[in-house]
Design an enzyme around this catalytic site. Structure first.
Site, PDB file in Angstrom:
ATOM      1  N   LYS A  91      -7.734  -8.427  43.496  1.00 34.93           N
ATOM      2  CA  LYS A  91      -8.279  -9.277  44.554  1.00 34.93           C
ATOM      3  C   LYS A  91      -8.696  -8.393  45.730  1.00 34.93           C
ATOM      4  O   LYS A  91      -7.875  -8.020  46.571  1.00 34.93           O
ATOM      5  CB  LYS A  91      -7.220 -10.282  45.033  1.00 34.93           C
ATOM      6  CG  LYS A  91      -7.803 -11.333  45.960  1.00 34.93           C
ATOM      7  CD  LYS A  91      -6.900 -11.755  47.100  1.00 34.93           C
ATOM      8  CE  LYS A  91      -6.915 -10.857  48.280  1.00 34.93           C
ATOM      9  NZ  LYS A  91      -8.186 -10.686  48.984  1.00 34.93           N
TER      10      LYS A  91
ATOM     11  N   GLU B   8       2.039  -0.852  51.191  1.00 38.58           N
ATOM     12  CA  GLU B   8       1.655   0.157  52.184  1.00 38.58           C
ATOM     13  C   GLU B   8       1.025  -0.560  53.361  1.00 38.58           C
ATOM     14  O   GLU B   8       0.024  -1.260  53.216  1.00 38.58           O
ATOM     15  CB  GLU B   8       0.697   1.163  51.544  1.00 38.58           C
ATOM     16  CG  GLU B   8       1.395   2.035  50.527  1.00 38.58           C
ATOM     17  CD  GLU B   8       2.682   2.648  51.081  1.00 38.58           C
ATOM     18  OE1 GLU B   8       2.638   3.299  52.138  1.00 38.58           O
ATOM     19  OE2 GLU B   8       3.763   2.454  50.478  1.00 38.58           O
TER      20      GLU B   8
ATOM     21  N   CYS C 103      -5.198   3.647  58.799  1.00 35.31           N
ATOM     22  CA  CYS C 103      -3.767   3.454  59.055  1.00 35.31           C
ATOM     23  C   CYS C 103      -3.178   4.722  59.638  1.00 35.31           C
ATOM     24  O   CYS C 103      -2.185   4.697  60.351  1.00 35.31           O
ATOM     25  CB  CYS C 103      -3.057   3.081  57.771  1.00 35.31           C
ATOM     26  SG  CYS C 103      -3.350   4.271  56.460  1.00 35.31           S
TER      27      CYS C 103
ATOM     28  N   GLU D  40      -0.375  -2.179  66.542  1.00 35.48           N
ATOM     29  CA  GLU D  40      -1.515  -1.587  65.840  1.00 35.48           C
ATOM     30  C   GLU D  40      -2.804  -2.303  66.251  1.00 35.48           C
ATOM     31  O   GLU D  40      -2.909  -3.523  66.101  1.00 35.48           O
ATOM     32  CB  GLU D  40      -1.337  -1.677  64.318  1.00 35.48           C
ATOM     33  CG  GLU D  40      -2.419  -0.894  63.595  1.00 35.48           C
ATOM     34  CD  GLU D  40      -2.344  -1.003  62.074  1.00 35.48           C
ATOM     35  OE1 GLU D  40      -2.214  -2.130  61.555  1.00 35.48           O
ATOM     36  OE2 GLU D  40      -2.446   0.038  61.400  1.00 35.48           O
TER      37      GLU D  40
HETATM   38  P1  NAD Z   1      -4.839  -7.378  55.677  1.00 33.30           P
HETATM   39  O1  NAD Z   1      -3.362  -7.343  55.583  1.00 33.30           O
HETATM   40  O2  NAD Z   1      -5.462  -8.360  56.567  1.00 33.30           O
HETATM   41  O3  NAD Z   1      -5.471  -7.629  54.227  1.00 33.30           O
HETATM   42  C1  NAD Z   1      -5.155  -6.782  53.122  1.00 33.30           C
HETATM   43  C2  NAD Z   1      -5.410  -7.557  51.843  1.00 33.30           C
HETATM   44  O4  NAD Z   1      -4.497  -8.654  51.760  1.00 33.30           O
HETATM   45  C3  NAD Z   1      -6.795  -8.158  51.753  1.00 33.30           C
HETATM   46  O5  NAD Z   1      -7.251  -8.074  50.418  1.00 33.30           O
HETATM   47  C4  NAD Z   1      -6.551  -9.610  52.140  1.00 33.30           C
HETATM   48  O6  NAD Z   1      -7.530 -10.492  51.657  1.00 33.30           O
HETATM   49  C5  NAD Z   1      -5.208  -9.861  51.498  1.00 33.30           C
HETATM   50  N1  NAD Z   1      -4.425 -10.959  52.075  1.00 33.30           N
HETATM   51  C6  NAD Z   1      -4.523 -11.494  53.320  1.00 33.30           C
HETATM   52  N2  NAD Z   1      -3.584 -12.449  53.477  1.00 33.30           N
HETATM   53  C7  NAD Z   1      -2.878 -12.513  52.322  1.00 33.30           C
HETATM   54  C8  NAD Z   1      -1.767 -13.264  51.881  1.00 33.30           C
HETATM   55  N3  NAD Z   1      -1.185 -14.160  52.678  1.00 33.30           N
HETATM   56  N4  NAD Z   1      -1.286 -13.062  50.629  1.00 33.30           N
HETATM   57  C9  NAD Z   1      -1.834 -12.127  49.819  1.00 33.30           C
HETATM   58  N5  NAD Z   1      -2.905 -11.381  50.187  1.00 33.30           N
HETATM   59  C10 NAD Z   1      -3.417 -11.564  51.425  1.00 33.30           C
HETATM   60  O7  NAD Z   1      -5.285  -5.872  56.047  1.00 33.30           O
HETATM   61  P2  NAD Z   1      -6.764  -5.329  56.299  1.00 33.30           P
HETATM   62  O8  NAD Z   1      -7.236  -5.823  57.619  1.00 33.30           O
HETATM   63  O9  NAD Z   1      -7.598  -5.539  55.094  1.00 33.30           O
HETATM   64  O10 NAD Z   1      -6.485  -3.764  56.385  1.00 33.30           O
HETATM   65  C11 NAD Z   1      -6.065  -3.119  57.543  1.00 33.30           C
HETATM   66  C12 NAD Z   1      -4.579  -2.874  57.494  1.00 33.30           C
HETATM   67  O11 NAD Z   1      -4.262  -2.069  56.366  1.00 33.30           O
HETATM   68  C13 NAD Z   1      -4.069  -2.093  58.700  1.00 33.30           C
HETATM   69  O12 NAD Z   1      -2.864  -2.642  59.127  1.00 33.30           O
HETATM   70  C14 NAD Z   1      -3.855  -0.691  58.135  1.00 33.30           C
HETATM   71  O13 NAD Z   1      -2.919   0.078  58.844  1.00 33.30           O
HETATM   72  C15 NAD Z   1      -3.414  -0.999  56.745  1.00 33.30           C
HETATM   73  N6  NAD Z   1      -3.602   0.135  55.846  1.00 33.30           N
HETATM   74  C16 NAD Z   1      -2.497   0.810  55.427  1.00 33.30           C
HETATM   75  C17 NAD Z   1      -2.629   1.911  54.607  1.00 33.30           C
HETATM   76  C18 NAD Z   1      -1.427   2.676  54.131  1.00 33.30           C
HETATM   77  O14 NAD Z   1      -1.548   3.460  53.200  1.00 33.30           O
HETATM   78  N7  NAD Z   1      -0.264   2.481  54.725  1.00 33.30           N
HETATM   79  C19 NAD Z   1      -3.898   2.315  54.198  1.00 33.30           C
HETATM   80  C20 NAD Z   1      -5.008   1.590  54.630  1.00 33.30           C
HETATM   81  C21 NAD Z   1      -4.847   0.493  55.454  1.00 33.30           C
END
Ligand code: NAD
Length: 529
Positions: free
Chosen positions: A219, A299, A333, A430
Site C-alpha cells: 500500500k 521506522e 527522517c 518533527e
Molecule cells: P505517514 O505516517 O503519514 O504515512 C506513512 C504511510 O502510512 C503512508 O503509506 C500512509 O498512507 C499510511 N497510513 C496513514 N495512516 C495509516 C493508518 N492509520 N494505518 C495504516 N497506514 C496508514 O508518513 P509520511 O508523511 O508518508 O512520511 C513522513 C514520515 O515518515 C516522517 O515522520 C518521517 O520521519 C518518516 N520516515 C521515517 C524513516 C525512517 O527510516 N525512520 C524514513 C522515511 C520517513
C-alpha cells in the site's frame, strides 16, 4: 498442487562480486544533463495516465480515485490511481495467501535472481525514474538520483543477504546429531511506505519481504502512488509471479484494514510516529481466527541534531548543516532540524550559516533548483504552521515565508530560527520541512544533554577535532545513526544500516546485516545420527 507462473523468458542472474553502492550520477556533464532533460520530457508525455490495482496479477479499478499531482504545479495531474477499500483488502490478502504457499518453496536463488533482474532494469532506466520522482514529489535531480541509487542498492544488497541467510547453520553441531537452522518466511506482509523516499523505501521493504519468501500487499503513500505503480511494472517485466506483490493504492482506511486482517503476519511500515504507534497498537489486538502474534517493523520520525564544537572546521560544519537541514527541503527522517552550537563560536557560526542558507536557490526541480516545493499541500500547511510557531519561539534569521509562483507550487523559503530554547516546540516536534532551529550551548555536556532531550533518536552528528569528545558522543549521543564531522543525512546501504531508537522506531536497520532476519523466523532441525 497449483504452480506459480514464473516467467522463463528472462535469464536468471546471480550476484556478480561483492556488493558495492551504486555510483551517483554526475549531472554537471552536459551529455548527462541532456539525458535527464530528455527523460523529463518523455515522462511529461505520460502525465494523467490511469493506473490499476494489481491483485493476483489482474488489473482492476475502484470508483473512488487517488489523484497524484505535481507539487511544483498542482494543477498538473501526474497519475490517476485507484482507492482500495476493505473488499480489495480481502481479495489482495487471499491472493497473497495463495501465492505464499508456492512462493515460499521457490528456491532462494530464483527469488534473488528476480531482485537482480529488477535492479538491472532500473539501472537501465535511471533517468526515467529520476524524472518521475522530480514530478511526483518535487526532488531535484541529485535527490532523485540518490533515491534511485538507493533502490538499486537495496535490491542488490538484499539479494546477497538472502543467499547468506540461506546458508546459515547452527553455531554448534551437537555430538551424535546433525543440526540445521533454517530462516523460513513469515507469511503475508503489509508493506506501508512513506512518500519521502517513495522509490527506495517502498522497493526496499518490498524486496526484503519477497526475497525471504514472503508475499506482500503493498500500500504505497497516497502522495507517491505513481512511482510505486512504475516499480510494479518493472517487477512484472522481469518475471514477478502473480500474487507475490499485490499493489493496492489506498488511504489510511485501507492501511487499517490490512493491519487488522487476521491473516496479516507482519507489517513493514515507514512513516510518522503517530501512524507507527497506531499500527503497533492495532496489530497487537488479536483478531478472531488469528493464530500468531503479528510482527511490526516500524521506522518512524526524527528530530535530529548536529552538535558544533568550538574546535571544529566551522565552514565545513556550516556547509554540512545547511545540506542536512535543507536537502529535499528537510523532508528526510534524518534531516538536521536542530543545530546545537557552542557559545564561543555561536555568533560567527550563525553569521556564516545565514549567508550560506540565503544562497539556496528556490525553484522548479525540473530546472534542478536546489530547493523545490515541499511535496504536498498538507506538508506545506504543516511547515507554515510551525514557521508561525517559530516566530514566537526564536529569532528569525532566514526565510519565514512561502515563495509564490504563477503555478501555485508549494514553495517555502529555507527558514532558520536562532536563540531557540531546547524545549521549544520547534526544537521538539518533527516539522518535516525546511525549518532549522539554532540552539546555544555552554558546554559539550550541555550539548549532549540537549541532543538527547527529545522523544526521538534517529540520526545525529558532531563536528569537533577532539577525539575525546567523539569517544564520549559515541557512547552518550543516543541515536541509531551517529556521524562525526559530516552531515547527518545520506545513509548508504551496507555502510550505514539505518534505523532509530525511542520514538524513531524499532531500529530495524534497513540496509544492514540484520534486516532480513526481521522478515523470517528461525527453525531448528536436529536429527539423531
Ligand atoms: P505517514 O505516517 O503519514 O504515512 C506513512 C504511510 O502510512 C503512508 O503509506 C500512509 O498512507 C499510511 N497510513 C496513514 N495512516 C495509516 C493508518 N492509520 N494505518 C495504516 N497506514 C496508514 O508518513 P509520511 O508523511 O508518508 O512520511 C513522513 C514520515 O515518515 C516522517 O515522520 C518521517 O520521519 C518518516 N520516515 C521515517 C524513516 C525512517 O527510516 N525512520 C524514513 C522515511 C520517513
Amino acid at each position: 498442487m497449483a504452480t506459480l507462473e514464473i516467467s522463463t523468458d528472462v535469464s536468471p542472474l546471480a550476484p556478480q562480486g561483492v556488493f558495492c553502492n551504486e555510483p551517483f550520477t554526475d549531472f554537471s556533464r552536459s551529455d548527462v544533463a541532456r539525458s535527464m532533460r530528455a527523460a523529463l520530457d518523455a515522462v511529461s508525455d505520460q502525465f494523467g495516465g490511469e493506473y490499476d490495482l494489481i491483485i493476483n496479477g489482474k488489473r482492476s479499478r475502484t470508483e473512488e480515485k487517488t489523484i497524484s499531482v505535481n507539487p511544483a504545479n498542482p494543477s498538473q495531474v501526474i497519475g490517476i490511481h485507484q482507492s482500495a477499500g476493505p473488499q480489495q483488502a480481502e481479495e489482495a490478502m487471499q491472493a497473497a495467501l495463495a501465492a505464499f504457499e508456492i512462493w515460499k518453496r521457490v528456491p532462494v536463488e530464483e527469488r534473488v535472481s528476480l531482485l537482480l533482474r529488477a535492479s538491472d532494469a532500473i539501472r537501465k532506466r535511471k533517468f526515467e525514474f529520476c524524472a518521475w520522482l522530480t514530478y511526483e514529489v518535487g526532488k531535484n535531480w541529485a535527490e532523485a538520483d540518490a533515491d534511485v541509487a538507493e533502490t538499486i542498492d537495496f535490491l542488490e544488497f538484499y539479494a546477497r543477504e538472502a543467499l547468506r541467510l540461506a546458508s546459515a547453520t547452527t553455531p554448534i553441531q551437537y555430538p551424535g546429531e546433525r543440526n540445521q537452522l533454517f530462516y523460513i518466511p513469515l507469511g503475508v506482509g503489509a508493506v506501508i511506505p512513506p512518500w519521502n523516499f517513495p522509490f527506495a523505501i517502498m522497493a526496499g521493504m518490498t524486496a526484503a519481504a519477497i526475497v525471504t519468501g514472503n508475499t506482500v500487499v503493498l500500500k504505497p503513500s497516497t502522495f507517491a502512488p505513481t512511482i510505486a505503480a512504475r516499480f510494479l511494472d518493472v517487477l512484472e517485466s522481469v518475471g514477478l509471479p502473480p500474487g507475490v506483490v499485490n499493489l493496492c493504492q489506498g488511504g489510511p482506511e485501507f492501511g487499517r484494514a490490512l493491519t487488522e486482517h487476521p491473516k496479516t503476519r507482519f507489517i513493514a511500515f515507514t512513516g510518522s510516529k503517530a501512524v507507527g504507534l497506531e499500527i503497533h497498537e492495532r496489530a497487537a489486538r488479536t483478531q478472531p481466527g488469528q493464530i500468531w502474534i503479528k510482527r511490526t517493523i516500524l521506522e518512524m520520525g526524527g528530530k535530529d541534531s548536529i552538535l558544533v564544537e568550538s574546535d571544529c572546521d566551522i565552514d565545513r560544519a556550516v556547509a554540512d548543516v545547511a545540506s542536512s537541514a535543507f536537502g529535499f527541503n528537510g523532508q528526510k527522517c534524518s534531516a538536521c532540524s536542530r543545530v546545537i552550537v557552542d557559545e564561543s563560536i555561536y555568533d560567527i557560526f550563525l553569521e556564516r550559516l545565514q549567508e550560506r542558507v540565503s544562497r539556496i536557490a528556490v525553484g522548479n526541480p525540473v530546472e534542478n533548483f536546489a530547493a523545490g516545493p515541499v511535496a504536498s499541500e498538507p506538508a506545506f500547511a504543516k511547515a507554515m504552521q510551525y514557521i508561525e510557531i517559530g516566530k514566537t519561539e526564536g529569532r528569525l534569521v532566514n526565510g519565514g515565508h512561502a515563495v509564490e509562483t504563477p503555478e501555485g507550487g508549494y514553495y517555502i523559503a529555507p527558514t532558520v530560527f536562532a536563540d531557540v530554547a531546547p524545549t521549544a516546540r520547534i526544537a521538539q516536534e518533527e516539522i518535516f520541512g525546511p525549518v532549522l532551529a539554532v540552539i546555544k550551548s555552554r558546554s559539550f555536556d550541555e550539548s549532549l544533554a540537549i541532543a538527547n532531550n527529545t522523544e526521538y533518536g534517529l540520526t545525529g552528528s558532531v563536528f569537533t577535532a577532539s577525539r575525546e569528545k567523539l569517544e564520549r558522543a559515541s557512547h552518550d549521543f543516543h541515536v541509531g545513526n551517529l556521524y562525526f564531522n559530516r552531515k547527518c543525512t545520506g545513509a548508504m546501504v551496507g555502510a550505514h544500516p539505518f534505523g532509530g531508537f525511542n520514538m524513531s522506531g524499532t531500529d530495524s536497520k534497513a540496509g544492514g546485516p540484520d534486516y532480513l532476519l526481521l522478515f523470517t523466523q528461525a527453525k531448528s532441525v536436529a536429527e539423531k545420527l
